[in-house]
Write a protein that holds these residues in place. Sequence first.
Motif, PDB file in Angstrom:
ATOM      1  N   ILE A 745       0.837  -1.211   0.000  1.00  0.00           N
ATOM      2  CA  ILE A 745       0.000   0.000   0.000  1.00  0.00           C
ATOM      3  C   ILE A 745       0.868   1.256   0.000  1.00  0.00           C
ATOM      4  O   ILE A 745       0.619   2.206  -0.756  1.00  0.00           O
ATOM      5  CB  ILE A 745      -0.953  -0.003   1.211  1.00  0.00           C
ATOM      6  N   TYR A 746       1.895   1.266   0.836  1.00  0.00           N
ATOM      7  CA  TYR A 746       2.774   2.436   0.876  1.00  0.00           C
ATOM      8  C   TYR A 746       3.480   2.629  -0.470  1.00  0.00           C
ATOM      9  O   TYR A 746       3.655   3.765  -0.927  1.00  0.00           O
ATOM     10  CB  TYR A 746       3.813   2.270   1.986  1.00  0.00           C
ATOM     11  N   SER A 747       3.836   1.555  -1.123  1.00  0.00           N
ATOM     12  CA  SER A 747       4.504   1.653  -2.425  1.00  0.00           C
ATOM     13  C   SER A 747       3.558   2.213  -3.478  1.00  0.00           C
ATOM     14  O   SER A 747       3.928   3.096  -4.265  1.00  0.00           O
ATOM     15  CB  SER A 747       5.015   0.274  -2.854  1.00  0.00           C
ATOM     16  N   MET A 748       2.319   1.715  -3.510  1.00  0.00           N
ATOM     17  CA  MET A 748       1.350   2.218  -4.484  1.00  0.00           C
ATOM     18  C   MET A 748       1.006   3.688  -4.232  1.00  0.00           C
ATOM     19  O   MET A 748       0.784   4.455  -5.167  1.00  0.00           O
ATOM     20  CB  MET A 748       0.069   1.383  -4.429  1.00  0.00           C
ATOM     21  N   ALA A 749       0.975   4.078  -2.965  1.00  0.00           N
ATOM     22  CA  ALA A 749       0.631   5.464  -2.621  1.00  0.00           C
ATOM     23  C   ALA A 749       1.776   6.426  -2.868  1.00  0.00           C
ATOM     24  O   ALA A 749       1.585   7.645  -2.796  1.00  0.00           O
ATOM     25  CB  ALA A 749       0.196   5.543  -1.157  1.00  0.00           C
ATOM     26  N   ASN A 750       2.959   5.905  -3.166  1.00  0.00           N
ATOM     27  CA  ASN A 750       4.129   6.761  -3.373  1.00  0.00           C
ATOM     28  C   ASN A 750       4.831   6.447  -4.691  1.00  0.00           C
ATOM     29  O   ASN A 750       6.057   6.495  -4.784  1.00  0.00           O
ATOM     30  CB  ASN A 750       5.109   6.602  -2.205  1.00  0.00           C
ATOM     31  N   LEU A 751       4.026   6.163  -5.710  1.00  0.00           N
ATOM     32  CA  LEU A 751       4.594   5.920  -7.034  1.00  0.00           C
ATOM     33  C   LEU A 751       5.262   7.159  -7.611  1.00  0.00           C
ATOM     34  O   LEU A 751       6.105   7.055  -8.502  1.00  0.00           O
ATOM     35  CB  LEU A 751       3.496   5.441  -7.986  1.00  0.00           C
ATOM     36  N   HIS A 752       4.881   8.326  -7.109  1.00  0.00           N
ATOM     37  CA  HIS A 752       5.484   9.566  -7.611  1.00  0.00           C
ATOM     38  C   HIS A 752       6.877   9.798  -7.033  1.00  0.00           C
ATOM     39  O   HIS A 752       7.627  10.651  -7.530  1.00  0.00           O
ATOM     40  CB  HIS A 752       4.591  10.755  -7.259  1.00  0.00           C
TER      41      HIS A 752
END
Length: 896
Positions: A745-752
């Motif tokens: 979840i943290y990875s998907m939320a910080n793709l930028h």
Amino acid sequence: MYRENFLKTRRSKRHKNMTEEEVIKDNAILLTDDDISKENFSYKSKTFPDSNFELQYAPCSIIEKVDSCGNSHSELRVFHHDKTQPDEKLPDDSYIMELKNLNKGVDQFDNGKPAKQGPKMNYCITMYQETWGQILQSIGGCVRSIFELEEEDPQEYAADNFAIILVADGISKLKKDFIDKMIEYRLFDVEMCHNAVSNYKDKTHSPKTFEKHKTKIASENELRQKGNGYSLKEYSYASHNVGHIFGTKLDQDKLKEMFEEKDYQAIHPDKEIDEQKLPYLVNLHNGPSAESPYHWLIENGKDKNGNERFFRANPIKFFFCIKHENSGKIESHLWFFKGFCATTNPVYCQMIDAGTIPLKKSISFICKYMDTYDNVGGASGEIEVFEPSDVELGSGYFRITDEKQVAKLEKKIEGKKRRKVGNKIKCQNDEWYVKKSRSCFAKFEARCMILAQYVEYKISHYLDKSFESLFGFVSVLPGAFCTFRWEAISGDPMKSFFKGLEKDKHTAKEANMYLAEDRVMCLEILRKYSNAWVLRYIPGCIALTDPPDSVIGLIKQRRRWTNGSMFASWYVIDHLNMINRSGHSFFRKMFLSMLYAYMLVNFVFSLVLVGSLYGAFSIFVSEYFDEEECGSFGGARILETAYLSLLFIFILMSITKPISKSGWIYSLFVVFFGIFIFISIAVGLNFFWKNRESVWIAIMLGATLVGSYILPPIFNWNRMNLCKYFFGAIILVFLSPTYVNIIIIYSMANLHDVSWGNRETDETNAEATKRALEQFRALYLIVWIAANVAYGYTIIYITDTNQTFFVLILTVFVSGQVLIKLVSAVIYFFYEKYTKVAVNMTRLSEKNNVVQLQIGDRLRDKMREQRKDIHRKIYGDKLASGLKSTNTGVSKGSRF
């Protein structure tokens, strides 16, 4: 003063769509310092009375030459002080050119191929802000491997055939303690590059800047008309950075001095220094087997009489390359590959992260393995985590080096008997130390993180890498410890690898993909045109590494790994058809296609892993509670609502709250999700107990999952700590929802976020790039959440009438995946045993051939002397006077 760059390139593909000004800017490296002159900014060398070898310095650039076929060739040049002159070639007597010309002109052939030129292996150690002790850890493992190889074959593996290259990412990022140690051991000298380091005496060592500016330069025709005697049109810069390169040799005296230094940070303020036995500064984590770190470097076992044997400690070339600007780890690799390797043309390139410790017979065996199997383009050993000491974790007494702070402390205790000010204590040697300690929770957290990663690394190597290596492909050769064949990575693999530097030209997908550029490199090696390179994992070649010791550190690291591997896997699947252009056999391509099919299924399933875990949890808790207990205030509904609430809150927090400011909250989520996984296990066992007809599903699922934990220690019991493995396995089960829910979840939320997480750089993305990344993150996150919600509720809807159906599908998928890996791991285990025997037999055969040649040479010399004695008896002094006819006449009849 601006330095105009007259080394203008012919328009390559990279410059095809650029304007004239953009091409000029792309090729320019300009200085802002007015005081640069030939005396203080050029190649120079310096000798020291306490050192056996001179220290050489050169401020270098990397130039690229593009040939008529569009292939680029790069090399190191001395960055010229004069704005009107091109960068100069390195002197022939420099250590770098010695490596380049190492075997030049030797008239030997190996299997019909000309003798190699350049070193056998270049070692690359990339560093950022590591301590002196961590650097010594990596250097020590490299040095020992060179000694092991030289003992194997003093001619082929002579110490001169190797070079250790330490690449620092930004001169302003180096710690003063580290610079002081480098100066002390004559590996660095401030005076030789004082243009790069200013105000060092004031402890600031801030760098002067090399600015890139738009500059109007003369056309190529005008430059040719000037008749300067050199061609200017074919050169461009591979990097805008400037590297301050120091070169010397590490001999036995210097190594002994470096590795036997005591750690005065370990002094206890209340005791005299002589009353305690201080530990060594470098901790090789090799246990009590060696007397000292230096003893570990040179000891070579015992002879038949029980006496210790030691390696030859011949001098080894060492280079310290400090990039002027902090531009990221991938650019450090550019300086190694396009700078040192392109200039010296080595056979192998060994990659190591600072702080990684290659153990005995690790790099040396990989080198011998790749010598035996010449179709291996890259290989990796086994990375194992070690448990850092308290000092390495930041606990203990640390010397205060700031003179101003020491003066203030002295003023506070002036005229008083006390020697303590807060947590700062004055030691018996009149040095001031600050006491730092970690909380009990921090120590417990570090212990759990390390044990869990110990098991995770073991399973990933013994199952995942063994499975992939059986097909001749390893999806990722970790940059922390891997070996490449220079012939295999030069060309297209290198071009693809360094596309990650063009950050502002990337799409959001490419920007995330190049967070795992090592995966891209592996694919490019495998599919290299008309070549049949394979990649291997070699068990038993162990290197120790320091893992993240906190939840925050683990999440930051895995964010980069998750996003990079996801989009790199996407890239691999998208370019599957390109494998047909390689030189692999039909059967190899068929097996690789099967591997890619497996990777595709695994990739799709990983996208809905969060929804799958929730679906399984919902099925089990619904079965556990009776229907009448599933009210709004109890039973399954409460547990499901609590689980979904945690997911929802964590998604919001990952999007809005910086992780560095909410460490304790993340730790709470780890604990909550860990509790839920044990609840899932308990209610899952109840599910299978109630559904006796599904007990075979439970047996199959349990057998495969237990097998994935039990098989590695059974086959590799001599290479692991069973106690650490047992407790680490329990902790890893507790942290499994952290890997699935929190990290994904943290990875998907910080793709930028396309940074390296734990490593900052001075480079910033353009505003347009930032906006594009944020838009991509928002769209991708919405689609990903919708897919997991739809998948999770589809599972619940389908299982309302038949709960066993989803459990059966999930069991077959998971069990089948694990079973394939288990079988492959067993096959590769025996295959690896065979290859090790083959490597050892090959080396033994070569050694016997060398011995036979030496015996033949000695026998030939002996018989020649006997023949001369016979000649003297027959002809007296005529032979001595040089009667060639007589000598020739007798020799013609001789076999020798």
